[in-house]
Design a protein around this motif. Structure first.
Motif, PDB file in Angstrom:
ATOM      1  N   TYR A   1       0.843  -1.205   0.000  1.00  0.00           N
ATOM      2  CA  TYR A   1       0.000   0.000   0.000  1.00  0.00           C
ATOM      3  C   TYR A   1       0.879   1.256   0.000  1.00  0.00           C
ATOM      4  N   LEU A   2       0.567   2.182  -0.911  1.00  0.00           N
ATOM      5  CA  LEU A   2       1.310   3.435  -1.008  1.00  0.00           C
ATOM      6  C   LEU A   2       0.459   4.534  -0.372  1.00  0.00           C
ATOM      7  N   SER A   3       0.941   5.135   0.686  1.00  0.00           N
ATOM      8  CA  SER A   3       0.168   6.210   1.335  1.00  0.00           C
ATOM      9  C   SER A   3       0.414   7.530   0.584  1.00  0.00           C
ATOM     10  N   PRO A   4      -0.435   8.554   0.822  1.00  0.00           N
ATOM     11  CA  PRO A   4      -0.345   9.781   0.012  1.00  0.00           C
ATOM     12  C   PRO A   4       1.025  10.468   0.028  1.00  0.00           C
ATOM     13  N   GLY A   5       1.813  10.259   1.075  1.00  0.00           N
ATOM     14  CA  GLY A   5       3.117  10.924   1.135  1.00  0.00           C
ATOM     15  C   GLY A   5       4.232  10.157   0.453  1.00  0.00           C
ATOM     16  N   ASP A   6       3.956   8.914   0.076  1.00  0.00           N
ATOM     17  CA  ASP A   6       5.010   8.081  -0.516  1.00  0.00           C
ATOM     18  C   ASP A   6       5.351   8.504  -1.947  1.00  0.00           C
ATOM     19  N   TYR A   7       6.544   8.109  -2.337  1.00  0.00           N
ATOM     20  CA  TYR A   7       6.989   8.256  -3.728  1.00  0.00           C
ATOM     21  C   TYR A   7       6.056   7.388  -4.565  1.00  0.00           C
ATOM     22  N   HIS A   8       5.434   7.962  -5.603  1.00  0.00           N
ATOM     23  CA  HIS A   8       4.356   7.241  -6.277  1.00  0.00           C
ATOM     24  C   HIS A   8       4.698   6.659  -7.645  1.00  0.00           C
ATOM     25  N   ARG A   9       5.975   6.391  -7.865  1.00  0.00           N
ATOM     26  CA  ARG A   9       6.309   5.669  -9.107  1.00  0.00           C
ATOM     27  C   ARG A   9       6.603   4.232  -8.706  1.00  0.00           C
TER      28      ARG A   9
ATOM     29  N   SER B   1       3.181 -11.587 -12.440  1.00  0.00           N
ATOM     30  CA  SER B   1       2.289 -10.457 -12.751  1.00  0.00           C
ATOM     31  C   SER B   1       2.418  -9.370 -11.700  1.00  0.00           C
ATOM     32  N   MET B   2       2.166  -8.151 -12.154  1.00  0.00           N
ATOM     33  CA  MET B   2       2.203  -6.992 -11.261  1.00  0.00           C
ATOM     34  C   MET B   2       0.951  -6.176 -11.561  1.00  0.00           C
ATOM     35  N   ILE B   3       0.227  -5.809 -10.512  1.00  0.00           N
ATOM     36  CA  ILE B   3      -1.068  -5.166 -10.729  1.00  0.00           C
ATOM     37  C   ILE B   3      -1.166  -3.858  -9.942  1.00  0.00           C
ATOM     38  N   PRO B   4      -0.930  -2.710 -10.574  1.00  0.00           N
ATOM     39  CA  PRO B   4      -1.174  -1.442  -9.895  1.00  0.00           C
ATOM     40  C   PRO B   4      -2.686  -1.198  -9.820  1.00  0.00           C
ATOM     41  N   VAL B   5      -3.181  -0.929  -8.610  1.00  0.00           N
ATOM     42  CA  VAL B   5      -4.622  -0.720  -8.401  1.00  0.00           C
ATOM     43  C   VAL B   5      -4.863   0.756  -8.084  1.00  0.00           C
ATOM     44  N   GLY B   6      -5.764   1.385  -8.797  1.00  0.00           N
ATOM     45  CA  GLY B   6      -6.056   2.811  -8.600  1.00  0.00           C
ATOM     46  C   GLY B   6      -6.903   3.058  -7.355  1.00  0.00           C
ATOM     47  N   ALA B   7      -7.008   4.324  -6.978  1.00  0.00           N
ATOM     48  CA  ALA B   7      -7.829   4.714  -5.826  1.00  0.00           C
ATOM     49  C   ALA B   7      -8.466   6.068  -6.131  1.00  0.00           C
ATOM     50  N   THR B   8      -9.299   6.578  -5.220  1.00  0.00           N
ATOM     51  CA  THR B   8     -10.032   7.809  -5.497  1.00  0.00           C
ATOM     52  C   THR B   8      -9.083   8.963  -5.835  1.00  0.00           C
ATOM     53  N   ASN B   9      -8.056   9.145  -5.018  1.00  0.00           N
ATOM     54  CA  ASN B   9      -7.160  10.284  -5.274  1.00  0.00           C
ATOM     55  C   ASN B   9      -6.182  10.015  -6.415  1.00  0.00           C
ATOM     56  N   VAL B  10      -5.864   8.759  -6.648  1.00  0.00           N
ATOM     57  CA  VAL B  10      -4.905   8.428  -7.721  1.00  0.00           C
ATOM     58  C   VAL B  10      -5.520   7.431  -8.707  1.00  0.00           C
ATOM     59  N   GLY B  11      -6.420   7.923  -9.529  1.00  0.00           N
ATOM     60  CA  GLY B  11      -7.094   7.056 -10.483  1.00  0.00           C
ATOM     61  C   GLY B  11      -6.307   6.857 -11.759  1.00  0.00           C
ATOM     62  N   SER B  12      -5.280   7.670 -11.959  1.00  0.00           N
ATOM     63  CA  SER B  12      -4.531   7.590 -13.216  1.00  0.00           C
ATOM     64  C   SER B  12      -3.289   6.742 -13.049  1.00  0.00           C
ATOM     65  N   ILE B  13      -3.269   5.626 -13.764  1.00  0.00           N
ATOM     66  CA  ILE B  13      -2.109   4.732 -13.720  1.00  0.00           C
ATOM     67  C   ILE B  13      -1.328   4.940 -15.011  1.00  0.00           C
ATOM     68  N   ARG B  14      -0.055   5.206 -14.869  1.00  0.00           N
ATOM     69  CA  ARG B  14       0.787   5.454 -16.036  1.00  0.00           C
ATOM     70  C   ARG B  14       1.776   4.300 -16.204  1.00  0.00           C
ATOM     71  N   ILE B  15       1.880   3.775 -17.434  1.00  0.00           N
ATOM     72  CA  ILE B  15       2.873   2.730 -17.729  1.00  0.00           C
ATOM     73  C   ILE B  15       3.820   3.323 -18.776  1.00  0.00           C
ATOM     74  N   ASN B  16       5.095   3.414 -18.453  1.00  0.00           N
ATOM     75  CA  ASN B  16       6.044   4.123 -19.328  1.00  0.00           C
ATOM     76  C   ASN B  16       6.145   3.528 -20.731  1.00  0.00           C
ATOM     77  N   PHE B  17       6.045   2.202 -20.839  1.00  0.00           N
ATOM     78  CA  PHE B  17       6.221   1.581 -22.153  1.00  0.00           C
ATOM     79  C   PHE B  17       4.881   1.361 -22.872  1.00  0.00           C
ATOM     80  N   ASP B  18       3.823   1.937 -22.348  1.00  0.00           N
ATOM     81  CA  ASP B  18       2.508   1.798 -22.968  1.00  0.00           C
ATOM     82  C   ASP B  18       1.806   3.157 -22.963  1.00  0.00           C
ATOM     83  N   LYS B  19       2.164   3.952 -23.948  1.00  0.00           N
ATOM     84  CA  LYS B  19       1.636   5.324 -23.990  1.00  0.00           C
ATOM     85  C   LYS B  19       0.149   5.346 -24.335  1.00  0.00           C
TER      86      LYS B  19
END
Lengths: 32, 388
Positions: free
Chosen positions: B266-274, B326-344
Motif C-alpha cells: 500500500y502506497l500512502s499519500p506521502g510516498d513516492y508514487h512511481r 504479474s504486477m497489478i497497480p490498483v487505482g484509488a479515489t485520489n490516484v485514479g490515473s495509472i501510467r505505464i512508461n512503455f505503454d503510452k
C-alpha cells in the motif's frame, strides 16, 4: 494506491518481511 | 415590458405538416434508441453487488470516478502561485511524512502544482536495488503476502478473493449467484486494437507459442537485422535466464515444485508514487480492468472485502525465471490515473471508460522480437500513479 504482485515460484521461496512493515523500492522482499 | 406585453399583436400560423411528422419520428427514434441501449447494457453489464457495513454503501453512492477526475483537474491543470508553492509543499510533506531530502529536484518552487509534486522523481542513489530474487516495486507498507490457495488471495486476515476475478479468466463472464459475495464478479472481454500491438485472446497461453519452439531461432532473427553483437550476447544471457522449460502453463496451473504467491503493498499519500520492476521479467500483456475508485487505505480494505477486485486496475502479465509473473497497480479515489512508461496508449480513469467489471487486453508481443514481450530488469522504472 496499491501494487499487488502475483507470481509463480519454487516451494522454498521465502518472504523476508512482515505485514505492516514499511518498505522502500529496491529492498529485498523475497528469496529462493 | 408591460406595454409590449399588452399591445403586441399575437399572430398564429399553422405548423407545416412535414415538420410535425419529422418531430414525431425523431421522438420515436430516440425512444427506440434509449430502449435498445438499456437492453444492451442489461445483457452485457453486471453491476457488482457491494457487500459491507453502512459506511461502504454511503461511499458507494458517491460518484467516486467523477470526484477523482475533478480532483485531478484541480491539481494538474491549475498552477499554484509561486509564493505559495514552498509553504504549501512543505505543509503537505509535514502532514503526509514525505522526505524532501530524497527528491531529485529540491527546488520546491519549480513544481507548478500538487500533481507534479506528487509524481516527483527521487535522486538516483537513494534507493539501491538489492541483489535478491524479488525486490519491492514501490515505497509503501506491506499489507499482506502469502500463498495463493485454491485460486484465492488473502487480502486482509481471513478475507479472501478470487484470482480469477482479480486477473480475469478465459471464459470472460462470471456467474453471479444470489446471496453470493462479489468475488464472483463479472468480466466480459473487450478486445481492442491498439497500433502495432497484436491481440491475444484468453488467459490460458502456451509458452511454446510465446517463446517459439526454439529460442535460438529468435536470436537468429535479431542477427539478421544487424544489431550489435555485444548487446546481443548480453540480451541472450538475459533471455536464457527468463526462458522456462517448454510447457503449457496458465494462471492457475503451476509447474511441478512451484506454487503461486502474492504480495500487497500500500502506497500512502506521502510516498513516492512511481513503481519499478521487482525482478528481471518479460511483460507479455496488460489487462486494463474498468472499475470503481474506492480508497484503498487499510481501513477501507477491512470494511470492503473485495475492494481490490472492484477497483480500476492494470494487470501486467508475463513471465520470469520461475514461470508466471504479474504486477497489478490498483487505482484509488485520489490516484485514479495509472501510467505505464512503455505503454503510452493506456489511459485510465476516463469518463468514457468501459462498463465496470470489463477489461481490455493488449499484447506486448511486438515490443521486442527477442523476448516476445517487454523485457524489464529489477529496478527499472515502469510507471506510476498520478492524481485524478
Amino acid at each position: 494506491s496499491t501494487v499487488v504482485l502475483v507470481f509463480e515460484a519454487p516451494i522454498d521461496f521465502k518472504f523476508c518481511m512482515k505485514p505492516g512493515q514499511k518498505i522502500k523500492y529496491g529492498q529485498k522482499i523475497g528469496e529462493v | 415590458f408591460n406595454e409590449a406585453w399588452k399591445k403586441t399583436k399575437v399572430t398564429w400560423y399553422p405548423i407545416p405538416v412535414g415538420l410535425g411528422i419529422a418531430f414525431i419520428a425523431f421522438q420515436h427514434m430516440l425512444r427506440v434508441y434509449v430502449r435498445e441501449k438499456r437492453k444492451e447494457q442489461d445483457t452485457t453489464e453486471f453491476r457488482p453487488i457491494i457487500v459491507g457495513p453502512w459506511q461502504v454503501h454511503v461511499i458507494d453512492a458517491l460518484p467516486l470516478r467523477a470526484l477523482s477526475r475533478l480532483w485531478g483537474r484541480i491539481n494538474n491543470d491549475y498552477n499554484l502561485p509561486v509564493w505559495l508553492r514552498e509553504p504549501f509543499y512543505k505543509s503537505y510533506s509535514w502532514l503526509f511524512d514525505c522526505n524532501l531530502e530524497e527528491i531529485e529536484n529540491t527546488d520546491l518552487k519549480s513544481y507548478p502544482n500538487l500533481g507534479s509534486f506528487f509524481y516527483r522523481a527521487l535522486k538516483p542513489d537513494v534507493r539501491p536495488i538489492e541483489n535478491a530474487t524479488l525486490v519491492s516495486p514501490a515505497d509503501g507498507k506491506v499489507l499482506s503476502f502469502g500463498l495463493v490457495n485454491n485460486g484465492k488471495l488473502e487480502q486482509v486476515k481471513g478475507i479472501t478473493y478470487s484470482l480469477d476475478a482479480f486477473l480475469g479468466r478465459k471464459e470472460g463472464k462470471y456467474v453471479i449467484e444470489p446471496g453470493k459475495q462479489i468475488v464472483d464478479v463479472v468480466t466480459s472481454t473487450h478486445i481492442v486494437d491498439e497500433k502495432e500491438f497484436a491481440n491475444v485472446n484468453g488467459i490460458t497461453y502456451s509458452l511454446d507459442a510465446l517463446l517459439g519452439d526454439d529460442p535460438v531461432d529468435a536470436t537468429k532473427q535479431v542477427s539478421s537485422v544487424g544489431e550489435d553483437a555485444s548487446v546481443q550476447s548480453e540480451e541472450n544471457n538475459y533471455k536464457k535466464e527468463l526462458d522456462v522449460a517448454k510447457s503449457v502453463v496458465n494462471l492457475h496451473g503451476v509447474r511441478e515444485g512451484n506454487t503461486l504467491y502474492f504480495c500487497v503493498i500500500y502506497l500512502s499519500p506521502g510516498d513516492y508514487h512511481r513503481f519499478h520492476s521487482p525482478t528481471n521479467w518479460v511483460v507479455e500483456m496488460r489487462r486494463h480492468f474498468a472499475g470503481e475508485l474506492f480508497s484503498v487505505s487499510p481501513y477501507m480494505l477491512k470494511m470492503l472485502p473485495d475492494l481490490l477486485v472492484l477497483n480500476e486496475r492494470v494487470a501486467l502479465l508475463g513471465r520470469w525465471r520461475y514461470g508466471f509473473f504479474s504486477m497489478i497497480p490498483v487505482g484509488a479515489t485520489n490516484v485514479g490515473s495509472i501510467r505505464i512508461n512503455f505503454d503510452k496508449a493506456l489511459r485510465t480513469n476516463r469518463r468514457e471508460d468501459l462498463p465496470v467489471g470489463t477489461y481490455t487486453e493488449v499484447s506486448y508481443k511486438k515490443a521486442s522480437k527477442l523476448f516476445d514481450g517487454q523485457p524489464l530488469r529489477a529496478g527499472d522504472e515502469m510507471g506510476g500513479f498520478c492524481l485524478g
